[in-house]
Design an enzyme around this catalytic site. Structure first.
Site, PDB file in Angstrom:
ATOM      1  N   GLN A  15       0.817  -1.212   0.000  1.00 15.41           N
ATOM      2  CA  GLN A  15       0.000   0.000   0.000  1.00 15.41           C
ATOM      3  C   GLN A  15       0.855   1.269   0.000  1.00 15.41           C
ATOM      4  OE1 GLN A  15      -3.958  -0.176   2.262  1.00 15.41           O
ATOM      5  NE2 GLN A  15      -2.676  -1.527   3.480  1.00 15.41           N
ATOM      6  N   TYR A 141       3.829  -9.819  15.823  1.00 12.75           N
ATOM      7  CA  TYR A 141       3.972  -8.729  14.857  1.00 12.75           C
ATOM      8  C   TYR A 141       4.501  -7.477  15.536  1.00 12.75           C
ATOM      9  CZ  TYR A 141       2.621  -4.760  11.958  1.00 12.75           C
ATOM     10  OH  TYR A 141       2.620  -3.575  11.267  1.00 12.75           O
TER      11      TYR A 141
END
Length: 314
Positions: A15, A141
Site C-alpha cells: 500500500q 507482529y
C-alpha cells in the site's frame, strides 16, 4: 545536467510502496523492490528488482549494487494473526532485513526512512502515545516491529522511523476495501467499537515522506534528527466508527451497497489469534514540530480513497 538521485524503495507493491512510487517518480530514479513478479505502477525512471527480504545476502547485495542516496523501507511482514505461527519469517523481514539495510546505509553514509506501527504499544489507557512512552507489544507482529526499530537504531545509520496506524488505500488489501466488499453483500455488519485509533491513508504517508525527502535528498539538508516520529492522520475513531463513515460516504458516492446497519461489538466478541491494542492513538506533535508539516484528517483521507475507488470502478 545533474543526475537524479537514486532512491531505493522496498515493498513496492504494498500500500505505502505503491504510493511512494507515484510520489517519487519524476523526481528521482527509483529502484523499486518486492518479492512480487511485477510492479503495480511503472514509469520510465522506476527500475524494478525482485528481492526476497527473508534472504539476508540478497538484501545486502541489493544495497551494494544500487548504491542509493537514501533507502525508504515500507516493506514489512504485516499479517498480524499469521505472525503468531510464522514468527521466524516475520522476524527475518521485520528485524533482520531492517538491520542489514541499516548496516549498509551506515557503510554508504546514507539515511534510512523506515515505517513502524502502533502495535509496539500495549494499548492501555486513552491518551495518545508519545514517542518516548514505554512500549509493550501484545503479539509477535508488534514485537518484531519494535525489535526492527531497535535494530535499525543500533546500526548507527541516520534514520527516521515513522510509526503509523490503521493504513488503508485504494490499492492492496485493507479495511476500507473489505468493508465495501462485505457491505455490498450483507445488510448487517458487526464491527469492533472499543479499539480506538486514527485510520491513515497510504497516500498521506507517501506525501509526507516525499516532503521530508524534498528538503533532504533533493536539497541537501540532513534527513532529520535520527529517531522515531509518530505519523498518522489527524483525529480518532473506532473500527465501528470507521466502518460507519465508509458506508455513509460510499453510499453518497453511488457505491452499490446493501448494508443497512452497523452494530458495535466489543473486542471479545471478535476473537483473533493475535491480541490488538485498544488504544492506538498516536501523538504526532513531534513530527509536525520537526518537519513543519501537519497530517490531514482521516475523514479527508477517506474521501480521497473512496473517490479513487469509485473512479476505478467506472
Amino acid at each position: 545536467m545533474i543526475a537524479q538521485p537514486r532512491i531505493l524503495v522496498t515493498g513496492a507493491s504494498g500500500q505505502v510502496g505503491e504510493k511512494l512510487l507515484r510520489e517519487l517518480a519524476g523526481r528521482a530514479t527509483v529502484i523499486a523492490t518486492d518479492i512480487a513478479p511485477t510492479l503495480p505502477f511503472a514509469a520510465p525512471d522506476v527500475e524494478y528488482r525482485a528481492v526476497d527480504l527473508t534472504q539476508a545476502a540478497a538484501v545486502q547485495d541489493l544495497v551494494r549494487s544500487v548504491k542509493p542516496a537514501v533507502i525508504v523501507n515500507p516493506a514489512a511482514y504485516t499479517a498480524v494473526d499469521k505472525a503468531e505461527s510464522e514468527a521466524e519469517t516475520a522476524r527475518k523481514v521485520n528485524v533482520d532485513a531492517v538491520r542489514i539495510l541499516g548496516e549498509e546505509a551506515r557503510r554508504l553514509g546514507i539515511g534510512v526512512v523506515h515505517y513502524s506501527t502502533d502495535y509496539v504499544f500495549a494499548g492501555d489507557g486513552t491518551k495518545p502515545w508519545r514517542e518516548e512512552d514505554p512500549t509493550g507489544p501484545l503479539g509477535v507482529y508488534g514485537q518484531t516491529k519494535l525489535d526492527g526499530e531497535l535494530a535499525l537504531s543500533a546500526t548507527g545509520a541516520t534514520h527516521v522511523i515513522f510509526r503509523t496506524s490503521w493504513v488503508f488505500s485504494d490499492h492492496g488489501a485493507n479495511f476500507v476495501k473489505t468493508m465495501l466488499r462485505f457491505g455490498a453483500e450483507r445488510e448487517l455488519m458487526k464491527v469492533v467499537a472499543d479499539q480506538i485509533g486514527a485510520p491513515t491513508s497510504a497516500g498521506m504517508l507517501a506525501r509526507m515522506t516525499a516532503r521530508v525527502l524534498d528538503r533532504t535528498v533533493f536539497f541537501g539538508a540532513p534527513l532529520g534528527p535520527s529517531g522515531i516520529y509518530h505519523l498518522a492522520c489527524a483525529g480518532e475513531t473506532s473500527w465501528h466508527g470507521f466502518a460507519a463513515a465508509i458506508f455513509a460516504k460510499a453510499k453518497a458516492l453511488g457505491f452499490p451497497l446493501k448494508v443497512a446497519a452497523v452494530e458495535p461489538i466489543p473486542t471479545e466478541a471478535y476473537p483473533t489469534p493475535a491480541r490488538r491494542p485498544k488504544n492506538s492513538r498516536l501523538d504526532c506533535a513531534k513530527f509536525t514540530k520537526t518537519f513543519g508539516i501537519a497530517p490531514e484528517s482521516w475523514e479527508k483521507a477517506l474521501d480521497d480513497v473512496l473517490k479513487a475507488l469509485r473512479a476505478q470502478a467506472g
